[in-house]
Write an enzyme that holds these catalytic residues in place. Sequence first.
Site, PDB file in Angstrom:
ATOM      1  N   GLY A 192       0.942  -1.064   0.212  1.00  0.00           N
ATOM      2  CA  GLY A 192      -0.032   0.008   0.011  1.00  0.00           C
ATOM      3  C   GLY A 192       0.882   1.308  -0.040  1.00  0.00           C
ATOM      4  N   ASN A 193       0.387   2.171   0.532  1.00  0.00           N
ATOM      5  CA  ASN A 193       1.300   3.559   0.752  1.00  0.00           C
ATOM      6  C   ASN A 193       1.928   3.732   1.872  1.00  0.00           C
ATOM      7  OD1 ASN A 193      -0.091   5.455   2.603  1.00  0.00           O
ATOM      8  ND2 ASN A 193      -1.732   4.491   1.611  1.00  0.00           N
ATOM      9  N   VAL A 196       0.668   4.603   5.382  1.00  0.00           N
ATOM     10  CA  VAL A 196       0.381   3.559   6.224  1.00  0.00           C
ATOM     11  C   VAL A 196       1.598   2.395   6.437  1.00  0.00           C
ATOM     12  CG1 VAL A 196      -1.354   1.635   6.354  1.00  0.00           C
ATOM     13  CG2 VAL A 196      -1.990   3.834   5.469  1.00  0.00           C
ATOM     14  N   GLY A 197       2.350   2.547   5.601  1.00  0.00           N
ATOM     15  CA  GLY A 197       3.578   1.636   5.615  1.00  0.00           C
ATOM     16  C   GLY A 197       4.441   1.869   7.103  1.00  0.00           C
ATOM     17  N   GLU A 214       5.672  -3.263   0.658  1.00  0.00           N
ATOM     18  CA  GLU A 214       5.603  -3.080  -0.641  1.00  0.00           C
ATOM     19  C   GLU A 214       4.828  -1.793  -1.043  1.00  0.00           C
ATOM     20  OE1 GLU A 214       6.808  -5.154  -2.891  1.00  0.00           O
ATOM     21  OE2 GLU A 214       7.612  -6.877  -1.457  1.00  0.00           O
ATOM     22  N   CYS A 248       1.020  -0.147  -9.043  1.00  0.00           N
ATOM     23  CA  CYS A 248       1.846   0.399  -8.424  1.00  0.00           C
ATOM     24  C   CYS A 248       3.346   0.514  -9.424  1.00  0.00           C
ATOM     25  CB  CYS A 248       2.313  -0.663  -7.226  1.00  0.00           C
ATOM     26  SG  CYS A 248       2.734  -2.223  -7.747  1.00  0.00           S
TER      27      CYS A 248
HETATM   28  P1  NAD Z   1      -5.443   1.011   0.560  1.00  0.00           P
HETATM   29  O1  NAD Z   1      -6.080   2.507   0.831  1.00  0.00           O
HETATM   30  O2  NAD Z   1      -6.389  -0.366   0.294  1.00  0.00           O
HETATM   31  O3  NAD Z   1      -4.613   0.471   1.697  1.00  0.00           O
HETATM   32  C1  NAD Z   1      -4.020  -0.629   1.856  1.00  0.00           C
HETATM   33  C2  NAD Z   1      -4.180  -1.292   3.304  1.00  0.00           C
HETATM   34  O4  NAD Z   1      -3.931  -0.574   4.353  1.00  0.00           O
HETATM   35  C3  NAD Z   1      -5.734  -1.573   3.279  1.00  0.00           C
HETATM   36  O5  NAD Z   1      -5.920  -3.021   3.517  1.00  0.00           O
HETATM   37  C4  NAD Z   1      -6.181  -0.850   4.306  1.00  0.00           C
HETATM   38  O6  NAD Z   1      -7.260  -1.022   5.198  1.00  0.00           O
HETATM   39  C5  NAD Z   1      -4.834  -0.661   5.131  1.00  0.00           C
HETATM   40  N1  NAD Z   1      -4.825   0.876   5.863  1.00  0.00           N
HETATM   41  C6  NAD Z   1      -5.418   1.961   5.446  1.00  0.00           C
HETATM   42  N2  NAD Z   1      -5.198   3.082   6.388  1.00  0.00           N
HETATM   43  C7  NAD Z   1      -4.622   2.375   7.418  1.00  0.00           C
HETATM   44  C8  NAD Z   1      -4.167   2.813   8.711  1.00  0.00           C
HETATM   45  N3  NAD Z   1      -4.315   4.054   9.103  1.00  0.00           N
HETATM   46  N4  NAD Z   1      -3.959   1.998   9.661  1.00  0.00           N
HETATM   47  C9  NAD Z   1      -3.805   0.592   9.326  1.00  0.00           C
HETATM   48  N5  NAD Z   1      -4.038   0.161   8.116  1.00  0.00           N
HETATM   49  C10 NAD Z   1      -4.575   1.161   7.266  1.00  0.00           C
HETATM   50  O7  NAD Z   1      -4.401   1.035  -0.566  1.00  0.00           O
HETATM   51  P2  NAD Z   1      -3.347   2.477  -1.031  1.00  0.00           P
HETATM   52  O8  NAD Z   1      -2.425   2.514   0.110  1.00  0.00           O
HETATM   53  O9  NAD Z   1      -4.311   3.553  -1.268  1.00  0.00           O
HETATM   54  O10 NAD Z   1      -2.655   1.656  -2.208  1.00  0.00           O
HETATM   55  C11 NAD Z   1      -2.179   2.442  -3.153  1.00  0.00           C
HETATM   56  C12 NAD Z   1      -0.665   2.524  -3.000  1.00  0.00           C
HETATM   57  O11 NAD Z   1      -0.070   1.121  -2.704  1.00  0.00           O
HETATM   58  C13 NAD Z   1       0.186   3.202  -4.058  1.00  0.00           C
HETATM   59  O12 NAD Z   1       1.178   4.137  -3.462  1.00  0.00           O
HETATM   60  C14 NAD Z   1       0.848   2.066  -4.888  1.00  0.00           C
HETATM   61  O13 NAD Z   1       1.777   2.283  -5.518  1.00  0.00           O
HETATM   62  C15 NAD Z   1       0.977   1.100  -3.773  1.00  0.00           C
HETATM   63  N6  NAD Z   1       0.922  -0.382  -4.080  1.00  0.00           N
HETATM   64  C16 NAD Z   1       2.265  -0.815  -4.009  1.00  0.00           C
HETATM   65  C17 NAD Z   1       2.467  -2.136  -4.729  1.00  0.00           C
HETATM   66  C18 NAD Z   1       3.607  -2.827  -4.555  1.00  0.00           C
HETATM   67  O14 NAD Z   1       3.521  -3.999  -4.818  1.00  0.00           O
HETATM   68  N7  NAD Z   1       4.693  -2.372  -4.287  1.00  0.00           N
HETATM   69  C19 NAD Z   1       1.346  -2.739  -5.322  1.00  0.00           C
HETATM   70  C20 NAD Z   1      -0.042  -2.055  -5.389  1.00  0.00           C
HETATM   71  C21 NAD Z   1      -0.087  -0.907  -4.746  1.00  0.00           C
END
Ligand code: NAD
Length: 437
Positions: A192-193, A196-197, A214, A248
């Site tokens: 994800g982003n 949150v990471g 990731e 991504c």
């Molecule tokens: P998203 O909003 O679905 O969040 C990802 C996960 O984090 C979800 O399961 C969500 O429930 C959880 N989450 C959200 N906020 C949270 C919090 N405050 N505390 C705990 N958990 C929380 O997805 P996203 O982050 O918008 O995804 C898009 C991003 O992910 C982009 O930056 C994209 O580049 C990246 N991405 C990376 C890869 C990779 O393989 N490297 C793949 C896909 C997407």
Amino acid sequence: MTDVLQEIPAVVHRLRAAFRSGRTKPVSWRREQLGALRAMLTEQQDAFGAALFADLAKNADEANRTEIHFTVREIDHTLANLDAWLAPEDAELPERLLPGRGTVVREPLGVVLVIGPWNYPLQLVLAPLVGALAAGNAAVIKPSELAPATTAAIARFVPQYLDQEAVAVVEGAIPETTALLEQQFDHIFYTGNGVVGRIVMTAAAKHLTPVALELGGKSPVVVDAEVDPVVTAQRLVETKFLNAGQTCVAPDYVLAIGAGAKLEAALADAVQAKFGDDPAQSPVYGRIVNHRHFDRLSNLLASGRVVVGGQTDREHKYIAPTVLADVDPASPVMGEEIFGPILPIISVPSLDAAIEFITSRDKPLALYAFTDSESTKERILAETSSGAVGFGLPVMHLGVPSLPFGGVGESGMGRYHGKYSIDTFSHLKAVLDKPLS
Ligand code: NAD
């Protein structure tokens, strides 16, 4: 408190008990689970396809290629190589310890947590799960609440096919993920982003739990002045506008060395050839996940001269495949990961300038270059850092299970796919065996 929140400690407890019982360790159990996951994907292909269409208007071919068959291929590659990957590795011993034997043994970590995003909502929780199970772990998966149909399908079918004592699906959003992160896991695999990471890594630190993050970022594409603009444009359009740009590793922006006019014209032609005169009518073009992202992306359209596209329809969350030229590096479209169907072109005078542009920003998840020059390739490899590099073809490295997939710096840490997943979800135990006589 919702029921899900209340149940989370018990779910993790059940999985831990299953892991402690040794149930997940035999290779036969691992193979069985991978076979069951494969059966789930093939038997429920239509249900998953419909869910992906409901969430992202992903057409059947794209859903199969990038999510369902993608994960099946990952399973097949793992099943074909599992014995070799799990075999203890001999390690050379120093003379003074001979006779004796050194080996590296891969042991499962325990109970792992996989948290996924919405853009490839099936593949991005199940491909890590393949590695977690193949390495002999129990696993909780938490798919994204922003892809509700796919998440519901995962929550429905996973318990039907997989061992419920050792694999659990938790549905939910921030409160549920927060509650999960309070539990003790042996590994957390987050996609994800970066914001949150950081939350995930902070929570993991409390239990000294290792993480794979990731993440994303802006993946640049360097285009050499001499390169064939037609082939370049076709490959850029195929990969940039996949899933309406919500990938991504999608090409984020183009750094065109020298004149970009031919490339602009070729990109406009390639968009027309792929999606027709009105991409809104195209059966192979997706939609933006929600109105928040639609509004964010719509605001980026003013960052340059529209070469092709630019049309929007808020009601249907439609943004046309768009190419922008004459883009100022300080404009909003260059200030964040685009994660949508907008491709800005920035002109740079030289390869030196392109490399300087890239290295003065965060390390990207992927870096692409279209060039016929081997020395340009060598310079890009040697002088830049990124999760991966693709020469002549963006995105597709992700589908090669023998290549590691992961980021570096702001684009993440850790890697997976194939053998790299086994190593991510295992502890590599050093064993020294010295005979007593
Ligand atoms: P998203 O909003 O679905 O969040 C990802 C996960 O984090 C979800 O399961 C969500 O429930 C959880 N989450 C959200 N906020 C949270 C919090 N405050 N505390 C705990 N958990 C929380 O997805 P996203 O982050 O918008 O995804 C898009 C991003 O992910 C982009 O930056 C994209 O580049 C990246 N991405 C990376 C890869 C990779 O393989 N490297 C793949 C896909 C997407």
